[in-house]
Design a protein around this motif. Sequence first.
Motif, PDB file in Angstrom:
ATOM      1  N   ILE A   1      32.847  31.180  39.026  1.00 40.75           N
ATOM      2  CA  ILE A   1      31.975  31.723  39.936  1.00 40.75           C
ATOM      3  C   ILE A   1      31.105  32.926  39.652  1.00 40.75           C
ATOM      4  O   ILE A   1      32.218  33.171  40.076  1.00 40.75           O
ATOM      5  CB  ILE A   1      31.375  30.464  41.042  1.00 40.75           C
ATOM      6  N   GLU A   2      30.569  33.682  39.188  1.00 44.55           N
ATOM      7  CA  GLU A   2      30.227  35.131  39.477  1.00 44.55           C
ATOM      8  C   GLU A   2      29.012  35.183  39.566  1.00 44.55           C
ATOM      9  O   GLU A   2      28.096  34.911  38.885  1.00 44.55           O
ATOM     10  CB  GLU A   2      30.496  35.629  38.140  1.00 44.55           C
ATOM     11  N   ALA A   3      28.919  35.747  40.319  1.00 43.93           N
ATOM     12  CA  ALA A   3      27.536  36.591  41.545  1.00 43.93           C
ATOM     13  C   ALA A   3      26.623  37.202  41.002  1.00 43.93           C
ATOM     14  O   ALA A   3      25.340  37.292  40.690  1.00 43.93           O
ATOM     15  CB  ALA A   3      28.443  37.199  42.690  1.00 43.93           C
ATOM     16  N   THR A   4      27.281  38.486  39.994  1.00 43.59           N
ATOM     17  CA  THR A   4      26.308  38.786  38.849  1.00 43.59           C
ATOM     18  C   THR A   4      25.924  38.826  37.924  1.00 43.59           C
ATOM     19  O   THR A   4      25.201  38.554  36.883  1.00 43.59           O
ATOM     20  CB  THR A   4      26.571  40.027  39.806  1.00 43.59           C
TER      21      THR A   4
ATOM     22  N   ALA B   1      34.237  47.304  40.123  1.00 44.57           N
ATOM     23  CA  ALA B   1      34.827  47.473  39.340  1.00 44.57           C
ATOM     24  C   ALA B   1      36.266  47.616  38.164  1.00 44.57           C
ATOM     25  O   ALA B   1      35.778  48.936  37.425  1.00 44.57           O
ATOM     26  CB  ALA B   1      35.865  48.017  40.324  1.00 44.57           C
ATOM     27  N   SER B   2      35.679  46.109  37.641  1.00 46.91           N
ATOM     28  CA  SER B   2      36.405  46.423  36.576  1.00 46.91           C
ATOM     29  C   SER B   2      35.783  46.411  35.285  1.00 46.91           C
ATOM     30  O   SER B   2      36.689  46.370  34.623  1.00 46.91           O
ATOM     31  CB  SER B   2      36.541  44.532  36.946  1.00 46.91           C
ATOM     32  N   GLY B   3      33.907  47.003  35.919  1.00 45.27           N
ATOM     33  CA  GLY B   3      33.520  46.976  34.603  1.00 45.27           C
ATOM     34  C   GLY B   3      33.580  48.988  34.381  1.00 45.27           C
ATOM     35  O   GLY B   3      33.111  49.402  34.129  1.00 45.27           O
TER      36      GLY B   3
ATOM     37  N   ALA C   1      35.801  50.658  36.073  1.00 45.53           N
ATOM     38  CA  ALA C   1      37.923  51.528  36.000  1.00 45.53           C
ATOM     39  C   ALA C   1      38.048  52.445  35.197  1.00 45.53           C
ATOM     40  O   ALA C   1      37.322  52.500  33.990  1.00 45.53           O
ATOM     41  CB  ALA C   1      38.844  50.704  36.577  1.00 45.53           C
ATOM     42  N   GLY C   2      39.104  53.235  35.375  1.00 52.25           N
ATOM     43  CA  GLY C   2      39.482  54.489  34.232  1.00 52.25           C
ATOM     44  C   GLY C   2      40.629  53.507  33.127  1.00 52.25           C
ATOM     45  O   GLY C   2      40.111  53.452  32.017  1.00 52.25           O
ATOM     46  N   GLY C   3      41.336  52.629  32.979  1.00 53.52           N
ATOM     47  CA  GLY C   3      41.800  51.075  32.306  1.00 53.52           C
ATOM     48  C   GLY C   3      43.435  52.252  32.841  1.00 53.52           C
ATOM     49  O   GLY C   3      43.300  51.605  31.460  1.00 53.52           O
ATOM     50  N   LEU C   4      44.126  52.886  33.229  1.00 53.26           N
ATOM     51  CA  LEU C   4      45.089  53.085  32.736  1.00 53.26           C
ATOM     52  C   LEU C   4      46.238  51.655  33.004  1.00 53.26           C
ATOM     53  O   LEU C   4      46.006  51.362  34.253  1.00 53.26           O
ATOM     54  CB  LEU C   4      44.894  54.883  34.431  1.00 53.26           C
ATOM     55  N   LEU C   5      47.123  51.770  32.655  1.00 53.40           N
ATOM     56  CA  LEU C   5      48.313  51.227  32.462  1.00 53.40           C
ATOM     57  C   LEU C   5      49.537  51.929  32.416  1.00 53.40           C
ATOM     58  O   LEU C   5      50.047  53.215  31.659  1.00 53.40           O
ATOM     59  CB  LEU C   5      48.497  50.340  30.936  1.00 53.40           C
TER      60      LEU C   5
ATOM     61  N   PRO D   1      44.250  56.023  45.832  1.00 53.96           N
ATOM     62  CA  PRO D   1      45.626  56.762  46.061  1.00 53.96           C
ATOM     63  C   PRO D   1      46.430  56.036  44.922  1.00 53.96           C
ATOM     64  O   PRO D   1      47.699  54.895  44.872  1.00 53.96           O
ATOM     65  CB  PRO D   1      46.125  55.761  46.763  1.00 53.96           C
ATOM     66  N   LYS D   2      46.297  56.086  43.421  1.00 55.98           N
ATOM     67  CA  LYS D   2      46.502  56.325  42.455  1.00 55.98           C
ATOM     68  C   LYS D   2      48.197  56.797  41.936  1.00 55.98           C
ATOM     69  O   LYS D   2      49.260  55.835  42.144  1.00 55.98           O
ATOM     70  CB  LYS D   2      46.104  56.475  40.855  1.00 55.98           C
ATOM     71  N   THR D   3      47.913  58.335  42.161  1.00 60.21           N
ATOM     72  CA  THR D   3      49.530  58.591  42.180  1.00 60.21           C
ATOM     73  C   THR D   3      49.717  60.218  43.605  1.00 60.21           C
ATOM     74  O   THR D   3      48.152  59.998  44.131  1.00 60.21           O
ATOM     75  CB  THR D   3      49.538  60.066  40.939  1.00 60.21           C
TER      76      THR D   3
ATOM     77  N   SER E   1      26.169  32.984  43.710  1.00 63.96           N
ATOM     78  CA  SER E   1      27.183  33.448  44.607  1.00 63.96           C
ATOM     79  C   SER E   1      27.707  32.098  45.589  1.00 63.96           C
ATOM     80  O   SER E   1      27.433  31.965  46.372  1.00 63.96           O
ATOM     81  CB  SER E   1      26.101  34.091  45.493  1.00 63.96           C
ATOM     82  N   VAL E   2      29.210  32.774  45.537  1.00 65.64           N
ATOM     83  CA  VAL E   2      29.839  31.683  46.326  1.00 65.64           C
ATOM     84  C   VAL E   2      29.591  31.736  47.849  1.00 65.64           C
ATOM     85  O   VAL E   2      29.701  32.861  47.676  1.00 65.64           O
ATOM     86  CB  VAL E   2      31.374  31.308  46.482  1.00 65.64           C
ATOM     87  N   THR E   3      28.755  30.689  48.896  1.00 68.55           N
ATOM     88  CA  THR E   3      28.653  31.259  49.707  1.00 68.55           C
ATOM     89  C   THR E   3      30.030  30.345  51.143  1.00 68.55           C
ATOM     90  O   THR E   3      29.692  31.114  52.237  1.00 68.55           O
ATOM     91  CB  THR E   3      26.908  30.479  50.218  1.00 68.55           C
TER      92      THR E   3
ATOM     93  N   HIS F   1      43.892  44.870  44.913  1.00 63.45           N
ATOM     94  CA  HIS F   1      44.873  44.770  43.754  1.00 63.45           C
ATOM     95  C   HIS F   1      44.580  46.782  44.299  1.00 63.45           C
ATOM     96  O   HIS F   1      44.836  47.639  42.906  1.00 63.45           O
ATOM     97  CB  HIS F   1      44.145  44.760  42.505  1.00 63.45           C
ATOM     98  N   THR F   2      44.012  47.478  44.833  1.00 63.22           N
ATOM     99  CA  THR F   2      43.632  49.159  44.558  1.00 63.22           C
ATOM    100  C   THR F   2      43.580  49.396  43.839  1.00 63.22           C
ATOM    101  O   THR F   2      42.984  48.948  42.850  1.00 63.22           O
ATOM    102  CB  THR F   2      45.264  49.457  45.758  1.00 63.22           C
ATOM    103  N   CYS F   3      44.614  50.972  43.351  1.00 63.47           N
ATOM    104  CA  CYS F   3      43.659  51.290  41.918  1.00 63.47           C
ATOM    105  C   CYS F   3      44.038  51.057  41.121  1.00 63.47           C
ATOM    106  O   CYS F   3      43.934  51.243  40.142  1.00 63.47           O
ATOM    107  CB  CYS F   3      44.305  52.565  42.374  1.00 63.47           C
ATOM    108  N   TRP F   4      45.542  49.566  41.187  1.00 59.19           N
ATOM    109  CA  TRP F   4      46.434  49.276  39.666  1.00 59.19           C
ATOM    110  C   TRP F   4      45.546  48.309  39.649  1.00 59.19           C
ATOM    111  O   TRP F   4      46.319  47.141  39.034  1.00 59.19           O
ATOM    112  CB  TRP F   4      47.567  49.460  40.105  1.00 59.19           C
ATOM    113  N   GLY F   5      44.345  47.303  39.633  1.00 53.74           N
ATOM    114  CA  GLY F   5      44.087  46.207  39.799  1.00 53.74           C
ATOM    115  C   GLY F   5      44.162  45.592  38.168  1.00 53.74           C
ATOM    116  O   GLY F   5      44.169  44.676  37.138  1.00 53.74           O
ATOM    117  N   ILE F   6      43.849  46.695  37.196  1.00 55.28           N
ATOM    118  CA  ILE F   6      43.436  46.914  35.549  1.00 55.28           C
ATOM    119  C   ILE F   6      44.905  46.768  35.292  1.00 55.28           C
ATOM    120  O   ILE F   6      45.145  45.399  34.782  1.00 55.28           O
ATOM    121  CB  ILE F   6      43.127  47.942  34.961  1.00 55.28           C
ATOM    122  N   GLN F   7      46.185  47.546  35.141  1.00 54.63           N
ATOM    123  CA  GLN F   7      47.246  47.319  35.191  1.00 54.63           C
ATOM    124  C   GLN F   7      47.894  46.297  35.655  1.00 54.63           C
ATOM    125  O   GLN F   7      48.651  45.187  34.758  1.00 54.63           O
ATOM    126  CB  GLN F   7      47.898  48.389  35.981  1.00 54.63           C
ATOM    127  N   ASN F   8      47.173  45.507  37.065  1.00 51.47           N
ATOM    128  CA  ASN F   8      48.582  44.269  37.054  1.00 51.47           C
ATOM    129  C   ASN F   8      47.472  42.364  37.402  1.00 51.47           C
ATOM    130  O   ASN F   8      47.553  42.016  37.504  1.00 51.47           O
ATOM    131  CB  ASN F   8      48.236  44.663  38.943  1.00 51.47           C
TER     132      ASN F   8
END
Length: 413
Positions: A42-45, A51-53, A55-59, A125-127, A190-192, A375-382
């Motif tokens: 279930i996705e609200a938008t 951020a997932s669309g 972000a930078g995308g560094l692994l 806080p990536k590096t 939207s999940v309420t 997942h802070t700055c590493w959500g794409i990686q993780n």
Amino acid sequence: MASEPRPRNIVIVGGGIIGCTCSYFLTRHPSFDPSIHKITIIEATAIASGASGKAGGLLALWAYPANIVKLSYQLHAELAQKHDGAKRWGYRAVHCGSLRAKGRIFGDADGKTVGNNGEEWKKLPKTDNKKAKSIAAGIPKDLDWFDAEAVKGYSEMGTPSTTAQVHPYQFTTSMADLAKEAGAKIILGSVTAVDSFGDGVKGVTYEDKDTKHIHTLPATDVILAAGPWTSHVYPEAPIEAMRAHSVVIKADVTPYAVFSEIDLPKDFGRTGGGDVKKKRHGLSVSPEMYARPDGTVYACGEGDTLIPLPKTSDLVVCDEDRCQDIIDYCVSISTPMREGDVLARQACYLPSVAGGGGPLIGETGTKGLFMATGHTCWGIQNSCATGKLISEFVFDGKAKSAKIDSLDPRRFL
Ligand SMILES: Cc1cc2nc3c(=O)[nH]c(=O)nc-3n(C[C@H](O)[C@H](O)[C@H](O)COP(=O)(O)OP(=O)(O)OC[C@H]3O[C@@H](n4cnc5c(N)ncnc54)[C@H](O)[C@@H]3O)c2cc1C
């Protein structure tokens, strides 16, 4: 004798990279049987609208936390191999380094003296450049998209065997599509509330995005993956949000991810619109710049907490001045970026765990309710390790691919 598999109604709250990789790995788990297991995101938008669309995308094998990084990095490589990720989501190995440079003045700001209120750059806080292990010195010959007169030094942080990249929007939407092909369903709403009964989860209540009607969806398992919005859905979740801006500039350059440290001249002012305004920052700024295989460079700026997280991702306020700052800093040291069109100016919110640590992956204490967020700055990686581990929690009752006691949400709730 093994017990009969029971029917499951698995609901994932949030269609960012974490929700989408959870749905992908659930549909690929050996116990998944589409005749008795239903999986619904279930996705609200819109899928990848946060951020997932953007972000930078560094692994990177040198990302954090160490207990899931290697697993996730390997899974990214396997998925790219299996689904032609190079073509589908821009997966490739890259060089990575930190660049010290002296910015120069171009355009409207040339020759005009402006004030500077000297705020320090608020790094994502990536590096920590001081901690990053410098494994070589000198400027690589093919890192030719920075002006020779501007560059002062370079330290290698990663090589193509330890660092890679994806296009986060393309990767996230591909994960959603691949999960859908295997039987998962996507609902826009939207999940309420998460509904529970006794000590177990019972379902979710959501508002349909188009009709605005309220529905309840029964569930045996609910995965909270709403990124920075997780605490809006489940107030106990200790998740905070920080806004960050980024831009995409047309520039076909060599495959490097660059963490910069740029010294600005004293009279450096903001360009654009004819006016030269006061700069926001002190004399040193640190935009990150990632070359992408589609002939663009992604660059992101610092974080801020000036505007609280809005209700939905389509209401995120993008401050054009902050985007222009990032552009000005990048073009002050790079001719290809100076000459390229700006294709996107955007903002999004980073999800982090209050007090540090995380991400939070696993059970919550309510039977059938799982958390995959912070997942802070590493959500794409993780993302891949998170999806795989959540599929194990749901179908095997425990994490099998990595030891993640330190990420147990119950330690933080
Ligand atoms: C500028 C920037 C650069 C970054 N660069 C990198 C990088 O190079 N490498 C890396 O590994 N990481 C990077 N990150 C971090 C990464 O982007 C995030 O950690 C990751 O995208 C978080 O994913 P998520 O799915 O948890 O959250 P989100 O992407 O925010 O997704 C959450 C989703 O939940 C939906 N939602 C919200 N509320 C509800 C509700 N009530 N009901 C249903 N759905 C809801 C939202 O609409 C959204 O789509 C970067 C982050 C930023 C800000």
